[in-house]
Design an enzyme around this catalytic site. Structure first.
Site, PDB file in Angstrom:
ATOM      1  N   PHE A 161     -43.854  -8.407  76.043  1.00 33.52           N
ATOM      2  CA  PHE A 161     -42.745  -7.438  76.560  1.00 33.52           C
ATOM      3  C   PHE A 161     -41.591  -8.576  76.608  1.00 33.52           C
ATOM      4  O   PHE A 161     -41.766  -9.251  77.730  1.00 33.52           O
ATOM      5  CB  PHE A 161     -42.852  -6.398  76.041  1.00 33.52           C
ATOM      6  N   ASP A 162     -40.818  -8.619  76.101  1.00 32.77           N
ATOM      7  CA  ASP A 162     -39.538  -8.714  76.686  1.00 32.77           C
ATOM      8  C   ASP A 162     -38.992  -7.526  77.081  1.00 32.77           C
ATOM      9  O   ASP A 162     -38.730  -6.568  77.378  1.00 32.77           O
ATOM     10  CB  ASP A 162     -38.122  -9.048  74.821  1.00 32.77           C
ATOM     11  N   GLY A 163     -38.000  -8.408  78.272  1.00 31.97           N
ATOM     12  CA  GLY A 163     -37.180  -6.710  79.161  1.00 31.97           C
ATOM     13  C   GLY A 163     -36.321  -6.276  78.946  1.00 31.97           C
ATOM     14  O   GLY A 163     -36.446  -4.835  77.791  1.00 31.97           O
ATOM     15  N   PHE A 273     -43.292  -8.646  71.671  1.00 30.71           N
ATOM     16  CA  PHE A 273     -41.458  -7.703  71.371  1.00 30.71           C
ATOM     17  C   PHE A 273     -40.798  -8.062  71.499  1.00 30.71           C
ATOM     18  O   PHE A 273     -40.208  -8.265  73.079  1.00 30.71           O
ATOM     19  CB  PHE A 273     -41.969  -6.425  71.510  1.00 30.71           C
ATOM     20  N   ASP A 275     -36.045  -8.843  70.886  1.00 29.71           N
ATOM     21  CA  ASP A 275     -34.621  -8.197  70.474  1.00 29.71           C
ATOM     22  C   ASP A 275     -33.368  -9.047  70.021  1.00 29.71           C
ATOM     23  O   ASP A 275     -32.765  -8.502  68.600  1.00 29.71           O
ATOM     24  CB  ASP A 275     -33.732  -7.093  71.288  1.00 29.71           C
TER      25      ASP A 275
END
Length: 302
Positions: A161-163, A273, A275
């Site tokens: 995951f991105d943060g 994932f 954004d």
């Protein structure tokens, strides 16, 4: 489900993410609904090849075999097909031995509205507008991108995951985009002990963490990683936020702006994932990647 049976993870997958439906989609785009429906009925006994999400789904469903008892992971099929044209999809599910029994065929309309009704923790689709609608409704969702990944033979399921704007809100990223790195760093230092607000994937990560807790640490088939462009000193707020949430992340990579692709390959992510499209493009050369069209980075693009 009762606490006695443990947490249940529910994931919704579009038929175009689960199977390779490019050929029939091209007919839909070029010849219209009637030709598409005719094609699907004529080929309903032809088995569809695996799509972008297929390896992920097979690993998810194997977790049930490891735990025994009531299933702890459920995959829901969501499709814009009608039940009639969707028969090919269910035939393919049966052929591949996937334990998927619940589905919604929305007859040409967006199926995202059923994500909430099925109490899903995550929605994966190849349709960006469906994903955006799900995110706008407060659900974790991502658009699966075509990737050049090789399929991992390991049974271990690895999520990365991105943060900011994924696990956490985009408030800090907004400062970076609007006022620059120095302002971002100063804000994160000043707010180091103030937990970040939740992003769209917090509840999904929380549910994964609960599922991980069902296994001894050295036997857990799920592994998670945070892969973020943040670096020291902006790392402290992230660490304290996860601690406040009571969530364990197995690996944390603070890359300070380095390209994420090689690190994701080294981690062996089954899916990542993020954004930002630029990070997704880099990642998709190595691993399956879901774009999360949420937050300031996507607002600016519009």
């Amino acid at each position: 489900m009762s606490e006695l049976n443990g947490p249940k993870l529910v994931i919704a997958i579009s038929s175009t993410a689960l199977f390779d439906m490019r050929e029939s989609h091209e007919i839909y785009e070029s010849q219209g609904v009637a030709a598409y429906s005719k094609y699907q009925r004529e080929h309903e006994d032809d088995i569809l090849e695996p799509g972008e999400a297929f390896p992920l789904v097979t690993k998810l469903l194997r977790i049930n075999e490891k735990l025994g008892g009531e299933p702890r992971v459920e995959v829901i099929l969501l499709s814009r097909n009608s039940a009639d044209t969707g028969l090919r999809v269910f035939n393919s599910i049966a052929h591949h031995g996937l334990n998927i029994t619940r589905a919604a065929f929305s007859g040409g309309n967006s199926p995202y509205r059923y994500v909430s009704a099925f109490a899903c923790h995550l929605f994966l689709s190849t349709n960006a507008q469906d994903v955006r609608s799900a995110l706008d409704s407060g659900m974790a969702a991502a658009t699966l991108l075509p990737s050049q990944k090789s399929v991992s033979e390991s049974d271990e399921l690895r999520f990365a995951f991105d943060g900011d704007a994924v696990l956490f809100s985009d408030a800090s990223e907004r400062i970076f985009k609007e006022r620059g790195l120095d302002a971002f760093t100063a804000n994160e230092k000043a707010e180091a002990r103030m937990p970040l607000d939740a992003g769209p994937f917090k509840i999904f990560l929380q549910t994964l963490h609960s599922l991980q807790a069902e296994f001894p640490i050295d036997e857990c088939p799920i592994r998670t990683a945070l892969v973020t462009a943040r670096a020291a000193p902006a790392h402290e707020r992230v660490v304290r936020t996860l601690r406040e949430w009571g969530i364990r992340i197995d690996e944390s990579l603070f890359l300070g702006g380095l390209s994420k692709g090689d690190f994701l390959k080294s981690f062996g992510a089954d899916v990542f994932f993020d954004d930002q499209q630029v990070h997704c493009s880099s990642a998709s050369e190595h691993v399956a990647t879901g774009h999360v069209p949420h937050g300031v980075a996507n607002e600016l693009k519009e």
